[in-house]
Design an enzyme around this catalytic site. Structure first.
Site, PDB file in Angstrom:
ATOM      1  N   LYS A 248      88.420  56.040  53.137  1.00  0.00           N
ATOM      2  CA  LYS A 248      88.888  56.665  53.005  1.00  0.00           C
ATOM      3  C   LYS A 248      90.340  57.095  52.191  1.00  0.00           C
ATOM      4  CE  LYS A 248      88.811  60.964  55.662  1.00  0.00           C
ATOM      5  NZ  LYS A 248      88.507  62.066  57.055  1.00  0.00           N
TER       6      LYS A 248
ATOM      7  N   SER B 239      85.103  65.174  56.977  1.00  0.00           N
ATOM      8  CA  SER B 239      85.903  65.580  55.803  1.00  0.00           C
ATOM      9  C   SER B 239      85.803  63.994  55.990  1.00  0.00           C
ATOM     10  CB  SER B 239      86.976  65.586  55.817  1.00  0.00           C
ATOM     11  OG  SER B 239      87.838  64.536  57.246  1.00  0.00           O
TER      12      SER B 239
ATOM     13  N   SER C 244      84.190  64.456  61.036  1.00  0.00           N
ATOM     14  CA  SER C 244      85.203  64.276  60.081  1.00  0.00           C
ATOM     15  C   SER C 244      84.165  62.473  60.334  1.00  0.00           C
ATOM     16  CB  SER C 244      86.378  63.720  59.574  1.00  0.00           C
ATOM     17  OG  SER C 244      86.368  65.092  59.271  1.00  0.00           O
TER      18      SER C 244
END
Length: 467
Positions: free
Chosen positions: A80, A155, A179
């Site tokens: 990420k 996220s 997330s």
């Protein structure tokens, strides 16, 4: 051959590389080709590591020389874009940080590399990792590979979408309320949020409120999650929350000393739940029962009495605002709507702040009581399958609820620090993945990994792929 390679999990890729049936270069090139073919359709990858192919060539030389190989030798992985990667763009989903290149790896990235993994690419996220979808002003919106009109969540939606679409076999993601687990459920992959502190958050931004932030693995098989977890867990000497021993039993293949007892719950406690999601949780409960696990329907009173998401938002609003204001000072014109929403949230009074902290303690007590009788909890991940982009609300059983309700079954684990694993076990009537969540008591990741492996072995949705 490319299609076959990108369908394999990391464990099998590592074995094929070790036995010289495929080379690290073949594996890397297959994933690079897959990114070139698929990423324009879903926008999950935001930067490819410039040296990925050269690193694969070095890995190939090591195999041919007979050198000792790590458990992930030659296997690509993604991360990420909030996780620092040395020499590779890490832009936090914000034009304010466009072009930012860290000089060092976050410990999580370094540990994957030490095991022989090769950083392939960085994945999309909302600005500063703060929203339930993955879009921003810098790199745009990520689409769900199962249906581009639906979100992969946030996220860590870029990470989950990349893995689901075969652009990466495994990766690193973060979780403060949903997330890791939510995006995993919405895209049909597996994600683990371990006990808070099991895996260090060093080299990951934002840092606040760090007592709720987690980092963990995503993959397409339980054995990959177990392997990654065993590599990632342990203190780094910098994160004061990360204090548990480094060497941990991942739990796969170990026969429990006694029958495992699981409580399963849909409602009440998590608000309204879509009927197909509820049916999937019940089907998973029946599957565990059929495998010899003791499974009973339960209620957890503290979940009915306290809304963890409301507590989390009260605490985050006060602690996050100063950090975000400092990071965005002088660049207010580059702030996207999700971070602006944080700024627009009313301040929490000190009285409400203290009350929220005390309610979190009560929630921890309630879970501690539950785990006196049960080894694990089986429940939903999200109340609905993947929803439309920018949805303000959902309609469940004829009732409208805020889209923030998507976090009601995941936030309790974030505020209490409990470990939770999300995995697919069903399919909606319109072909979207439906996940279930396995939860154990603190530091009992081996329990959820064991139960996940049981569900995986009888899953009705194995070998399903988008695109």
């Amino acid at each position: 051959m490319e299609t076959q390679i990108v369908r394999l999990d990391a464990t099998q890729l590592a074995e094929l590389i070790r036995t010289k049936e495929v080379s690290p270069v073949e594996v890397m090139q297959a994933h690079l080709d897959r990114i070139a073919a698929v990423n324009p359709k879903i926008n999950a990858i935001v930067a490819v590591a410039d040296d990925a192919l050269n690193a694969a060539k070095l890995a190939e030389r090591a195999v041919l020389s007979g050198a000792k190989l790590g458990p992930l030798h030659g296997v690509p992985f993604t991360a990420k874009d909030s996780i620092d990667t040395a020499g590779v763009l890490t832009q936090l989903g914000s034009p304010i940080f466009a072009g930012r290149i860290p000089s060092t790896d976050a410990p999580t990235v370094a540990r994957m590399k030490q095991a022989g993994g090769i950083l392939l690419a960085k994945t999309n996220l909302p600005e500063f990792s703060y929203w339930i979808e993955s879009d921003n002003l810098l790199s745009g919106r990520t689409l769900n590979p199962w249906n581009p009109e639906r979100t992969p969540g946030g996220s860590s939606g870029g990470e989950s979408a990349a893995i689901a679409a075969g652009m990466s076999p495994m990766g690193l993601a973060t979780d403060v309320a949903i997330s890791i687990r939510g995006p995993a459920a919405l895209t049909g992959v597996i994600g683990l949020k371990a006990t808070h502190g099991r895996i260090p958050m060093t080299g990951i931004w934002p840092r606040v409120p760090r007592r709720f932030w987690h980092v963990g693995p995503m993959a397409r098989s339980v054995r990959d999650i177990a392997l990654a977890y065993s590599l990632l867990a342990g203190p780094d000497g910098a994160d004061g929350f990360s204090t548990s021993p480094l060497r941990l039993d991942a739990g796969l293949g170990a026969k429990p000393e006694r029958p495992v007892r699981v409580g399963w719950l849909v409602e009440p406690g998590f608000g309204l739940i879509d009927r197909e999601v509820a049916a999937t949780v019940q089907a998973a409960a029946e599957a565990l029962k059929g495998a010899g696990v003791i499974v009973e329907p339960v209620r957890i009173p503290v979940l009915e009495q306290i809304n963890a998401l409301e507590l989390l938002w009260k605490l985050q609003a006060m602690e996050t605002k100063p950090a975000f204001r400092k990071a965005t000072a002088g660049h207010e014109d580059k702030i996207y709507k999700h971070v602006q929403a944080v700024f627009d949230t009313p301040d929490t009074s000190i009285e409400d702040f203290v009350e929220a902290e005390q309610q979190i303690e009560a929630m921890r007590d309630g879970f501690a009581h539950f785990f006196q009788r049960y080894d694990a909890l089986l429940c939903p991940v999200t109340p609905v399958p993947a929803h439309a982009h920018d949805a303000a609300e959902f309609v469940i059983d004829g009732q409208s609820v805020s889209s923030l309700h998507v976090m009601d079954a995941t936030a309790p684990l974030s505020v209490t620090g409990l470990p939770g694993l999300s995995m697919r076990f069903g399919t909606s009537s319109d072909g979207l993945p439906i996940g279930v969540q396995l939860v154990s008591t603190w530091f009992a990741e081996s329990t959820v990994l064991h139960l996940a492996s049981v569900l995986e072995s009888v899953s009705p949705v194995r070998d399903l792929h988008p695109l």
